[in-house]
Design a protein around this motif. Structure first.
Motif, mmCIF file in Angstrom:
data_model
loop_
_atom_site.group_PDB
_atom_site.id
_atom_site.type_symbol
_atom_site.label_atom_id
_atom_site.label_comp_id
_atom_site.label_asym_id
_atom_site.label_seq_id
_atom_site.Cartn_x
_atom_site.Cartn_y
_atom_site.Cartn_z
ATOM 1 N N ILE A 56 0.849 -1.190 0.000
ATOM 2 C CA ILE A 56 0.000 0.000 0.000
ATOM 3 C C ILE A 56 0.882 1.235 0.000
ATOM 4 O O ILE A 56 1.805 1.360 0.808
ATOM 5 C CB ILE A 56 -0.951 -0.001 1.211
ATOM 6 C CG1 ILE A 56 -1.936 -1.158 1.078
ATOM 7 C CG2 ILE A 56 -1.665 1.349 1.354
ATOM 8 C CD1 ILE A 56 -2.830 -1.379 2.271
ATOM 9 N N ILE A 57 0.588 2.144 -0.908
ATOM 10 C CA ILE A 57 1.270 3.426 -0.966
ATOM 11 C C ILE A 57 0.335 4.427 -0.278
ATOM 12 O O ILE A 57 -0.768 4.690 -0.779
ATOM 13 C CB ILE A 57 1.535 3.874 -2.428
ATOM 14 C CG1 ILE A 57 2.196 2.753 -3.245
ATOM 15 C CG2 ILE A 57 2.338 5.164 -2.460
ATOM 16 C CD1 ILE A 57 3.511 2.256 -2.727
ATOM 17 N N PRO A 58 0.736 4.955 0.882
ATOM 18 C CA PRO A 58 -0.154 5.879 1.599
ATOM 19 C C PRO A 58 -0.569 7.070 0.712
ATOM 20 O O PRO A 58 0.236 7.630 -0.023
ATOM 21 C CB PRO A 58 0.699 6.350 2.773
ATOM 22 C CG PRO A 58 1.703 5.259 2.976
ATOM 23 C CD PRO A 58 1.999 4.750 1.594
ATOM 24 N N THR A 59 -1.845 7.398 0.786
ATOM 25 C CA THR A 59 -2.377 8.505 0.003
ATOM 26 C C THR A 59 -3.485 9.182 0.798
ATOM 27 O O THR A 59 -4.156 8.545 1.610
ATOM 28 C CB THR A 59 -2.898 8.003 -1.361
ATOM 29 O OG1 THR A 59 -3.363 9.103 -2.128
ATOM 30 C CG2 THR A 59 -4.014 6.995 -1.215
ATOM 31 N N LYS A 103 -7.228 4.887 -3.056
ATOM 32 C CA LYS A 103 -6.384 3.725 -2.795
ATOM 33 C C LYS A 103 -5.243 3.725 -3.792
ATOM 34 O O LYS A 103 -5.440 3.990 -4.980
ATOM 35 C CB LYS A 103 -7.184 2.425 -2.971
ATOM 36 C CG LYS A 103 -8.318 2.258 -2.007
ATOM 37 C CD LYS A 103 -9.055 0.961 -2.304
ATOM 38 C CE LYS A 103 -10.257 0.779 -1.440
ATOM 39 N NZ LYS A 103 -10.981 -0.468 -1.758
ATOM 40 N N ASN A 104 -4.069 3.387 -3.300
ATOM 41 C CA ASN A 104 -2.910 3.265 -4.170
ATOM 42 C C ASN A 104 -2.132 2.052 -3.699
ATOM 43 O O ASN A 104 -1.568 2.048 -2.619
ATOM 44 C CB ASN A 104 -2.054 4.539 -4.102
ATOM 45 C CG ASN A 104 -0.992 4.582 -5.160
ATOM 46 O OD1 ASN A 104 -0.850 3.673 -5.968
ATOM 47 N ND2 ASN A 104 -0.228 5.658 -5.157
ATOM 48 N N VAL A 105 -2.145 1.010 -4.535
ATOM 49 C CA VAL A 105 -1.488 -0.232 -4.181
ATOM 50 C C VAL A 105 -0.490 -0.593 -5.260
ATOM 51 O O VAL A 105 -0.827 -0.674 -6.446
ATOM 52 C CB VAL A 105 -2.508 -1.392 -4.023
ATOM 53 C CG1 VAL A 105 -1.802 -2.685 -3.660
ATOM 54 C CG2 VAL A 105 -3.561 -1.046 -2.985
ATOM 55 N N PHE A 106 0.757 -0.794 -4.854
ATOM 56 C CA PHE A 106 1.792 -1.260 -5.765
ATOM 57 C C PHE A 106 1.637 -2.763 -5.900
ATOM 58 O O PHE A 106 1.626 -3.482 -4.903
ATOM 59 C CB PHE A 106 3.186 -0.902 -5.204
ATOM 60 C CG PHE A 106 4.301 -1.410 -6.062
ATOM 61 C CD1 PHE A 106 4.670 -0.732 -7.209
ATOM 62 C CD2 PHE A 106 4.988 -2.565 -5.704
ATOM 63 C CE1 PHE A 106 5.696 -1.192 -8.013
ATOM 64 C CE2 PHE A 106 6.022 -3.036 -6.489
ATOM 65 C CZ PHE A 106 6.388 -2.353 -7.648
ATOM 66 N N VAL A 107 1.477 -3.249 -7.149
ATOM 67 C CA VAL A 107 1.327 -4.673 -7.386
ATOM 68 C C VAL A 107 2.332 -5.095 -8.449
ATOM 69 O O VAL A 107 2.158 -4.765 -9.614
ATOM 70 C CB VAL A 107 -0.108 -5.023 -7.869
ATOM 71 C CG1 VAL A 107 -0.256 -6.513 -8.089
ATOM 72 C CG2 VAL A 107 -1.145 -4.512 -6.915
#
Length: 176
Positions: A160-163, A167-171
């Protein structure tokens, strides 16, 4: 500091979700292992899937007898029993931070009286009925002062990339 958890008992079927959440809190808050008695084996599968996706090597170990684990660990660990009848976390958190290894005991139903005697610390986060999940989370946070959240879980496929909003999730090289 090494942190591990023992989950004593489980009200069958009714506590599957609670026990899963105890394990997830232990994992997310920096513990390396949880020992469980009388538990649905699907809980281990769930935690292993979380490890594969979100990283880390948190271990779920099924045991037949909580007492033998507590007595064995007592040789190298301080035993912390979470109970609403114990002394306040506010009075012992500094002392807990100085310990090398902690085994935190989390009950389900009424725990055997013997655990109060085996524990080095019987602590409470409050003296009103509350969730063992919240007690574990608050205790682990007090001990580590939030440092557990700076730990990056190795092998994560998702992060999870805090925002501020959304939602911002690195996959695996992409964003969800």
């Amino acid at each position: 500091m090494v942190l591990e958890v023992v989950r004593i008992g489980q009200r069958l079927v009714r506590d599957d979700r609670v026990t899963t959440h105890v394990a997830l809190v232990a994992r997310a808050f920096g513990c390396t292992k949880i020992f469980m008695t009388e538990v649905n084996p699907e809980i281990k599968d769930t935690v292993e899937k979380i490890n594969k996706t979100w990283g880390g090597d948190f271990v779920v170990e099924f045991i037949d007898n909580w007492k033998s684990i507590v007595k064995k660990k007592k040789e190298e660990y301080k035993i912390v029993h979470l109970t609403m009848y114990g002394e306040s976390i506010d009075d012992v958190d500094e002392q807990l931070r100085k310990e090398k290894n902690l085994l935190i005991v989390v009950g389900a139903e009424k725990v055997p009286r013997e655990i109060y005697e085996l524990a080095d610390y019987n602590i409470s986060i409050g003296n009103q009925p509350h969730s063992e999940i919240s007690a574990l989370a608050i205790t682990l946070d007090r001990i580590q002062k939030g440092k557990q959240f700076k730990n990056n879980f190795s092998g994560a496929k998702r992060k999870i990339i805090p925002t501020k909003k959304g939602k911002n999730v690195f996959v695996s090289g992409t964003r969800d």
